[in-house]
Design an enzyme around this catalytic site. Structure first.
Site, short mmCIF file in Angstrom:
data_model
loop_
_atom_site.label_atom_id
_atom_site.label_comp_id
_atom_site.label_asym_id
_atom_site.label_seq_id
_atom_site.Cartn_x
_atom_site.Cartn_y
_atom_site.Cartn_z
N TYR A 21 -1.83 -1.51 10.69
CA TYR A 21 -1.77 -1.41 9.40
C TYR A 21 -0.64 -0.71 8.39
CZ TYR A 21 -3.62 -1.17 4.42
OH TYR A 21 -4.01 -1.11 3.09
N SER A 50 0.54 -1.06 -0.14
CA SER A 50 0.37 0.11 0.44
C SER A 50 1.22 0.99 0.02
CB SER A 50 -0.60 0.04 1.22
OG SER A 50 -1.90 1.33 1.50
#
Length: 273
Positions: free
Chosen positions: A170, A157
Site C-alpha cells: 500500500y 495517502s
C-alpha cells in the site's frame, strides 16, 4: 461548504459506489457538474472486505441525479486498460466530454513485506497505482485532443509520505501516486491540465469498517495513532469523506488554476509530527 461553479462541466469519478468516491460524486453534482460514476462491481481476492457493488453504484448515480445533474454509471476495473479505455470513450460519447478526473479507486489489506504473496502485492499495485496511471492516460489523451485543459486529482495517502509496517504494498503504491502526479503535471502543463494528489489520514468509510471486521479493533488503534495534534480520533471520531471531497473540489476549481504537481495533505496535522 465553499461554493464553486461547475456548471457545464463533467466529472469522471472512480471507486464511486460508496465511501469517498460517492462523496466526491455528490460534491461535484452539488456544484453543478454532471458526473460519470465508475466502480469495479465485484470483490478482489486479496481484499478482506466487500468492495462496491453494482447496486451501490446505481445508488450513487441516483444521488447525483437528486442534485439535478446528469449521471452515467459504468462498471469498470481500473486494472484493465481495455475497460478503462472503453469507459472513457462511453463517457465522452454520452456526456460530450470530461473536465475532471477523480482517481479515487483503491483497496487496502495488511501483510508484512517479507511474507505477503505475489497476488496480494500485484492486486494492490495494479489497483492503487496502475489504475491511477491508466485512467490518467486515457482521460489525459482526451484532454489533449479536446484542447481545452482539464483537472486530474488523485487520492494518495499519508502512507504516500511515510512507511507503515504491514503495508509495504500500500505504501509503495501511494508513494508511486505522488511521483506519478508530479511527472504528469510536468508532461501535461503545456495542455493546460492541472495534476494534483491528496493525502488523507484515516477516513470513516466502508473500507475502514471492513478492515476492522477483518483484522480486529487494533486496526482502528493503529489508524488512530496516525492522527495529528488535533486528536480528531479521540475527540470526534475519524475524518469524514466530505473533508476529502472539499479538497477535491478546490483542486478542480479555477481557484487552484496555478496549482499543479502538489501533494495536499488532509491529515489533521499527522505529517507535522
Amino acid at each position: 461548504m465553499v461554493e464553486y461553479d461547475f456548471s457545464g462541466k463533467v466529472a469522471f469519478v472512480t471507486g464511486a459506489a460508496h465511501g469517498q468516491g460517492r462523496s466526491h460524486a455528490q460534491h461535484y453534482a452539488k456544484h453543478g457538474a454532471d458526473v460519470v460514476v465508475t466502480d469495479i462491481g465485484h470483490n478482489v481476492d486479496s481484499v478482506p472486505y466487500d468492495l462496491g457493488t453494482s447496486d451501490e453504484l446505481d445508488e450513487t448515480a441516483s444521488l447525483v441525479e437528486d442534485e439535478g445533474q446528469e449521471a452515467l454509471a459504468i462498471e469498470m476495473d481500473v486494472r484493465d486498460e481495455s475497460q478503462v479505455e472503453a469507459a472513457v470513450e462511453e463517457a465522452v460519447d454520452e456526456m460530450g466530454k470530461i473536465d475532471f478526473l477523480a482517481n479515487n479507486a483503491g483497496i487496502e489489506s495488511i501483510a508484512d513485506g517479507v511474507e505477503m504473496d505475489e497476488m496480494t502485492w500485484d492486486e494492490m499495485i495494479d489497483t492503487n497505482l496502475k489504475g491511477v496511471w491508466l485512467c490518467s492516460k486515457h482521460v489525459g489523451q482526451h484532454f489533449i485532443e479536446r484542447g481545452d485543459g482539464g483537472k486530474i486529482v488523485s487520492t494518495s495517502s499519508t502512507a504516500g509520505q511515510v512507511g507503515i509496517p504491514g503495508n509495504a504494498h500500500y505504501v509503495s503504491a501511494k508513494h508511486g501516486v505522488v511521483g506519478l502526479t508530479k511527472t504528469l503535471a510536468l508532461e501535461l502543463a503545456e495542455y493546460d491540465v492541472n495534476v494534483n494528489c491528496i493525502g488523507p489520514t484515516g477516513i470513516e468509510t466502508p473500507m475502514i469498517a471492513g478492515m476492522t471486521e477483518a483484522y480486529g479493533d487494533e486496526v482502528l488503534e493503529e489508524i488512530g495513532a496516525m492522527t495529528g495534534p488535533w486528536n480528531v480520533f479521540g475527540d470526534g471520531g475519524m475524518l469524514d469523506a466530505s473533508d476529502i471531497s472539499e479538497a477535491y473540489m478546490w483542486l478542480s476549481s479555477d481557484a487552484a488554476r496555478y496549482v499543479t504537481g502538489i501533494y495536499l495533505p488532509v491529515d489533521a496535522g499527522f505529517l507535522a509530527k
